[in-house]
Design a protein around this motif. Structure first.
Motif, PDB file in Angstrom:
ATOM      1  N   THR A  13       3.517  -9.118 -12.288  1.00  0.00           N
ATOM      2  CA  THR A  13       4.077 -10.473 -12.390  1.00  0.00           C
ATOM      3  C   THR A  13       3.118 -11.389 -13.134  1.00  0.00           C
ATOM      4  O   THR A  13       3.520 -12.165 -14.016  1.00  0.00           O
ATOM      5  CB  THR A  13       4.371 -11.037 -10.997  1.00  0.00           C
ATOM      6  OG1 THR A  13       5.301 -10.186 -10.327  1.00  0.00           O
ATOM      7  CG2 THR A  13       4.955 -12.439 -11.096  1.00  0.00           C
ATOM      8  N   MET A  14       1.831 -11.319 -12.790  1.00  0.00           N
ATOM      9  CA  MET A  14       0.831 -12.124 -13.472  1.00  0.00           C
ATOM     10  C   MET A  14       0.689 -11.712 -14.927  1.00  0.00           C
ATOM     11  O   MET A  14       0.468 -12.563 -15.815  1.00  0.00           O
ATOM     12  CB  MET A  14      -0.519 -12.000 -12.753  1.00  0.00           C
ATOM     13  CG  MET A  14      -0.560 -12.685 -11.401  1.00  0.00           C
ATOM     14  SD  MET A  14      -0.401 -14.493 -11.573  1.00  0.00           S
ATOM     15  CE  MET A  14      -0.500 -14.990  -9.855  1.00  0.00           C
ATOM     16  N   LEU A  19       1.527 -13.014 -20.714  1.00  0.00           N
ATOM     17  CA  LEU A  19       2.105 -12.641 -22.005  1.00  0.00           C
ATOM     18  C   LEU A  19       3.131 -13.674 -22.468  1.00  0.00           C
ATOM     19  O   LEU A  19       3.206 -14.005 -23.666  1.00  0.00           O
ATOM     20  CB  LEU A  19       2.737 -11.249 -21.921  1.00  0.00           C
ATOM     21  CG  LEU A  19       1.756 -10.079 -21.713  1.00  0.00           C
ATOM     22  CD1 LEU A  19       2.517  -8.765 -21.596  1.00  0.00           C
ATOM     23  CD2 LEU A  19       0.751 -10.003 -22.861  1.00  0.00           C
ATOM     24  N   LYS A  20       3.925 -14.200 -21.536  1.00  0.00           N
ATOM     25  CA  LYS A  20       4.883 -15.246 -21.901  1.00  0.00           C
ATOM     26  C   LYS A  20       4.162 -16.523 -22.317  1.00  0.00           C
ATOM     27  O   LYS A  20       4.591 -17.221 -23.248  1.00  0.00           O
ATOM     28  CB  LYS A  20       5.825 -15.527 -20.734  1.00  0.00           C
ATOM     29  CG  LYS A  20       6.852 -14.429 -20.500  1.00  0.00           C
ATOM     30  CD  LYS A  20       7.804 -14.791 -19.370  1.00  0.00           C
ATOM     31  CE  LYS A  20       8.860 -13.706 -19.169  1.00  0.00           C
ATOM     32  NZ  LYS A  20       9.789 -14.045 -18.057  1.00  0.00           N
ATOM     33  N   ARG A 104      -2.323 -23.386  -6.196  1.00  0.00           N
ATOM     34  CA  ARG A 104      -0.924 -23.105  -5.850  1.00  0.00           C
ATOM     35  C   ARG A 104      -0.734 -21.633  -5.529  1.00  0.00           C
ATOM     36  O   ARG A 104      -0.007 -21.286  -4.589  1.00  0.00           O
ATOM     37  CB  ARG A 104      -0.008 -23.513  -7.001  1.00  0.00           C
ATOM     38  CG  ARG A 104       1.470 -23.355  -6.693  1.00  0.00           C
ATOM     39  CD  ARG A 104       2.314 -23.858  -7.839  1.00  0.00           C
ATOM     40  NE  ARG A 104       3.737 -23.690  -7.561  1.00  0.00           N
ATOM     41  CZ  ARG A 104       4.710 -24.004  -8.410  1.00  0.00           C
ATOM     42  NH1 ARG A 104       4.410 -24.515  -9.599  1.00  0.00           N
ATOM     43  NH2 ARG A 104       5.972 -23.809  -8.088  1.00  0.00           N
ATOM     44  N   PHE A 105      -1.395 -20.770  -6.293  1.00  0.00           N
ATOM     45  CA  PHE A 105      -1.301 -19.338  -6.015  1.00  0.00           C
ATOM     46  C   PHE A 105      -1.854 -19.013  -4.626  1.00  0.00           C
ATOM     47  O   PHE A 105      -1.370 -18.094  -3.959  1.00  0.00           O
ATOM     48  CB  PHE A 105      -2.074 -18.536  -7.077  1.00  0.00           C
ATOM     49  CG  PHE A 105      -1.439 -18.542  -8.439  1.00  0.00           C
ATOM     50  CD1 PHE A 105      -0.071 -18.686  -8.589  1.00  0.00           C
ATOM     51  CD2 PHE A 105      -2.224 -18.390  -9.583  1.00  0.00           C
ATOM     52  CE1 PHE A 105       0.516 -18.688  -9.843  1.00  0.00           C
ATOM     53  CE2 PHE A 105      -1.648 -18.380 -10.836  1.00  0.00           C
ATOM     54  CZ  PHE A 105      -0.279 -18.536 -10.969  1.00  0.00           C
ATOM     55  N   ARG A 106      -2.875 -19.768  -4.189  1.00  0.00           N
ATOM     56  CA  ARG A 106      -3.484 -19.498  -2.892  1.00  0.00           C
ATOM     57  C   ARG A 106      -2.499 -19.720  -1.748  1.00  0.00           C
ATOM     58  O   ARG A 106      -2.643 -19.116  -0.670  1.00  0.00           O
ATOM     59  CB  ARG A 106      -4.702 -20.402  -2.689  1.00  0.00           C
ATOM     60  CG  ARG A 106      -5.884 -20.061  -3.569  1.00  0.00           C
ATOM     61  CD  ARG A 106      -6.969 -21.126  -3.465  1.00  0.00           C
ATOM     62  NE  ARG A 106      -7.443 -21.283  -2.089  1.00  0.00           N
ATOM     63  CZ  ARG A 106      -8.270 -22.246  -1.704  1.00  0.00           C
ATOM     64  NH1 ARG A 106      -8.690 -23.144  -2.579  1.00  0.00           N
ATOM     65  NH2 ARG A 106      -8.665 -22.324  -0.451  1.00  0.00           N
ATOM     66  N   THR A 107      -1.515 -20.573  -1.950  1.00  0.00           N
ATOM     67  CA  THR A 107      -0.537 -20.851  -0.899  1.00  0.00           C
ATOM     68  C   THR A 107       0.600 -19.838  -0.886  1.00  0.00           C
ATOM     69  O   THR A 107       1.449 -19.887  -0.002  1.00  0.00           O
ATOM     70  CB  THR A 107       0.051 -22.257  -1.082  1.00  0.00           C
ATOM     71  OG1 THR A 107       0.816 -22.311  -2.297  1.00  0.00           O
ATOM     72  CG2 THR A 107      -1.058 -23.302  -1.141  1.00  0.00           C
ATOM     73  N   MET A 108       0.609 -18.953  -1.868  1.00  0.00           N
ATOM     74  CA  MET A 108       1.698 -17.987  -1.995  1.00  0.00           C
ATOM     75  C   MET A 108       1.250 -16.624  -1.467  1.00  0.00           C
ATOM     76  O   MET A 108       0.064 -16.274  -1.533  1.00  0.00           O
ATOM     77  CB  MET A 108       2.141 -17.883  -3.454  1.00  0.00           C
ATOM     78  CG  MET A 108       2.604 -19.206  -4.054  1.00  0.00           C
ATOM     79  SD  MET A 108       2.837 -19.132  -5.851  1.00  0.00           S
ATOM     80  CE  MET A 108       4.180 -17.946  -5.954  1.00  0.00           C
ATOM     81  N   PRO A 109       2.181 -15.824  -0.959  1.00  0.00           N
ATOM     82  CA  PRO A 109       1.836 -14.501  -0.418  1.00  0.00           C
ATOM     83  C   PRO A 109       1.681 -13.455  -1.525  1.00  0.00           C
ATOM     84  O   PRO A 109       2.486 -12.529  -1.658  1.00  0.00           O
ATOM     85  CB  PRO A 109       3.017 -14.174   0.508  1.00  0.00           C
ATOM     86  CG  PRO A 109       4.179 -14.872  -0.134  1.00  0.00           C
ATOM     87  CD  PRO A 109       3.629 -16.139  -0.718  1.00  0.00           C
ATOM     88  N   ILE A 110       0.657 -13.625  -2.350  1.00  0.00           N
ATOM     89  CA  ILE A 110       0.413 -12.686  -3.445  1.00  0.00           C
ATOM     90  C   ILE A 110      -1.002 -12.140  -3.341  1.00  0.00           C
ATOM     91  O   ILE A 110      -1.879 -12.738  -2.713  1.00  0.00           O
ATOM     92  CB  ILE A 110       0.609 -13.344  -4.822  1.00  0.00           C
ATOM     93  CG1 ILE A 110      -0.386 -14.498  -5.017  1.00  0.00           C
ATOM     94  CG2 ILE A 110       2.038 -13.833  -4.994  1.00  0.00           C
ATOM     95  CD1 ILE A 110      -0.346 -15.108  -6.399  1.00  0.00           C
ATOM     96  N   SER A 111      -1.206 -11.003  -3.963  1.00  0.00           N
ATOM     97  CA  SER A 111      -2.529 -10.384  -3.982  1.00  0.00           C
ATOM     98  C   SER A 111      -3.498 -11.243  -4.800  1.00  0.00           C
ATOM     99  O   SER A 111      -3.182 -11.639  -5.918  1.00  0.00           O
ATOM    100  CB  SER A 111      -2.441  -8.978  -4.589  1.00  0.00           C
ATOM    101  OG  SER A 111      -3.718  -8.451  -4.853  1.00  0.00           O
ATOM    102  N   ARG A 112      -4.667 -11.538  -4.231  1.00  0.00           N
ATOM    103  CA  ARG A 112      -5.644 -12.330  -4.963  1.00  0.00           C
ATOM    104  C   ARG A 112      -6.152 -11.590  -6.197  1.00  0.00           C
ATOM    105  O   ARG A 112      -6.472 -12.207  -7.212  1.00  0.00           O
ATOM    106  CB  ARG A 112      -6.815 -12.691  -4.047  1.00  0.00           C
ATOM    107  CG  ARG A 112      -6.462 -13.694  -2.964  1.00  0.00           C
ATOM    108  CD  ARG A 112      -7.674 -14.104  -2.170  1.00  0.00           C
ATOM    109  NE  ARG A 112      -7.364 -15.144  -1.194  1.00  0.00           N
ATOM    110  CZ  ARG A 112      -8.254 -15.705  -0.391  1.00  0.00           C
ATOM    111  NH1 ARG A 112      -9.525 -15.311  -0.445  1.00  0.00           N
ATOM    112  NH2 ARG A 112      -7.898 -16.644   0.461  1.00  0.00           N
ATOM    113  N   LEU A 116      -6.747 -12.052 -11.642  1.00  0.00           N
ATOM    114  CA  LEU A 116      -7.668 -11.541 -12.652  1.00  0.00           C
ATOM    115  C   LEU A 116      -7.096 -10.329 -13.376  1.00  0.00           C
ATOM    116  O   LEU A 116      -7.250 -10.195 -14.592  1.00  0.00           O
ATOM    117  CB  LEU A 116      -9.004 -11.179 -12.005  1.00  0.00           C
ATOM    118  CG  LEU A 116      -9.908 -12.351 -11.615  1.00  0.00           C
ATOM    119  CD1 LEU A 116     -11.186 -11.832 -10.948  1.00  0.00           C
ATOM    120  CD2 LEU A 116     -10.255 -13.199 -12.819  1.00  0.00           C
ATOM    121  N   THR A 117      -6.432  -9.447 -12.651  1.00  0.00           N
ATOM    122  CA  THR A 117      -5.872  -8.255 -13.272  1.00  0.00           C
ATOM    123  C   THR A 117      -4.852  -8.628 -14.345  1.00  0.00           C
ATOM    124  O   THR A 117      -4.855  -8.071 -15.449  1.00  0.00           O
ATOM    125  CB  THR A 117      -5.207  -7.356 -12.213  1.00  0.00           C
ATOM    126  OG1 THR A 117      -6.170  -7.001 -11.219  1.00  0.00           O
ATOM    127  CG2 THR A 117      -4.647  -6.099 -12.854  1.00  0.00           C
TER     128      THR A 117
END
Length: 267
Positions: A13-14, A19-20, A104-112, A116-117
């Protein structure tokens, strides 16, 4: 779904996000291509006659008509395209860190790790596309490599490994700098370091102190390995040294970026 599967999904997703973003704001990607192309044209058409004669090149090579000098400088300029991508990576990551999107990403349930990846993989893809464009320009103005398919694959692998290593270093730079302008300036020496190696002239033609630096800096064995793969010149131990440099830089950059990101997230 397992934890690695979630991390892979979030990283993809990141990657799509980056890329977009590059597609919608192509100025940085275009500058990554433009700099090495301009250097290739400058040294081939403006300085090529004098420099080519100095290393045994022909007048035809200096004018880009199929002689030796374009064959000598093209591998170095192609490698320079790999270093140019570091600037775009540092700017992109610093921009995200300073504009608040990471909070904002920190508040979301995503892999930290996905942040970077996604940046690193996206930057590697963009830089490899830039390298391909520079290769096409070099071929158009007279570069004539004699590499077989296996040697082309090995050259591409070496460039990809170098790009990955420099991208992780650039990620660390982007994470620790506070301003985008600073992030864009710090990686610039990496772009021009090949000129202090064997990209433009052989180290043997340099003064003794400069020659020592050229012989022992990381980009000279990388250039000589790439030149050997594409033009059939001797490689010797440069191949092993090049891979060792790339792996060492990649490990240093990865550890630095990971720690800097963890510290930034805690803060």
């Amino acid at each position: 779904m397992s934890t690695p599967s979630y991390a892979m999904r979030d990283s993809m997703t990141m990657l799509r996000r980056n890329l977009k973003h590059a597609q919608r704001y192509p100025s940085m990607s275009l500058s990554t291509i433009a700099m090495p192309v301009l250097m290739l044209l400058l040294f081939n058409y403006v300085f090529g006659r004098a420099l080519g004669d100095g290393i045994g090149g022909t007048e035809a090579g200096a004018t880009g008509a199929g002689g030796d000098y374009i064959d000598y400088i093209a591998p170095g300029i192609i490698l320079m395209a790999a270093t140019s991508g570091a600037v775009a990576t540092a700017v992109s990551i610093c921009s995200d860190m300073t504009e608040g999107i990471v909070n904002r990403f920190r508040t979301m349930p995503i892999s930290r790790a996905s942040f970077l990846t996604g940046h690193v993989v996206g930057s590697v893809i963009q830089t490899m596309v830039s390298i391909a464009c520079v290769v096409l320009v070099a071929l158009a103005i007279g570069f004539r490599p004699n590499a077989n398919p296996g040697e082309w694959i090995a050259a591409a692998g070496l460039l990809a490994l170098l790009t990955l290593a420099l991208t992780w270093l650039a990620a660390g730079i982007g994470l620790v700098t506070k301003k985008v302008e600073t992030a864009s300036n710090i990686p610039l020496p990496l772009t021009f370091l090949p000129f202090l190696g064997s990209a433009i002239v052989p180290p043997e033609s340099m003064p003794s102190g400069m020659r020592w630096f050229a012989d022992y800096q990381p980009f000279t064995p990388l250039i000589e390995t790439l030149r050997g793969l594409l033009m059939g010149t001797g490689i010797g131990n440069d191949g092993y040294i090049s891979v060792a440099w790339c792996l060492g830089l990649a490990v240093v950059g990865y550890v630095w970026a990971k720690r800097a990101f963890a510290k930034g997230v805690r803060n």
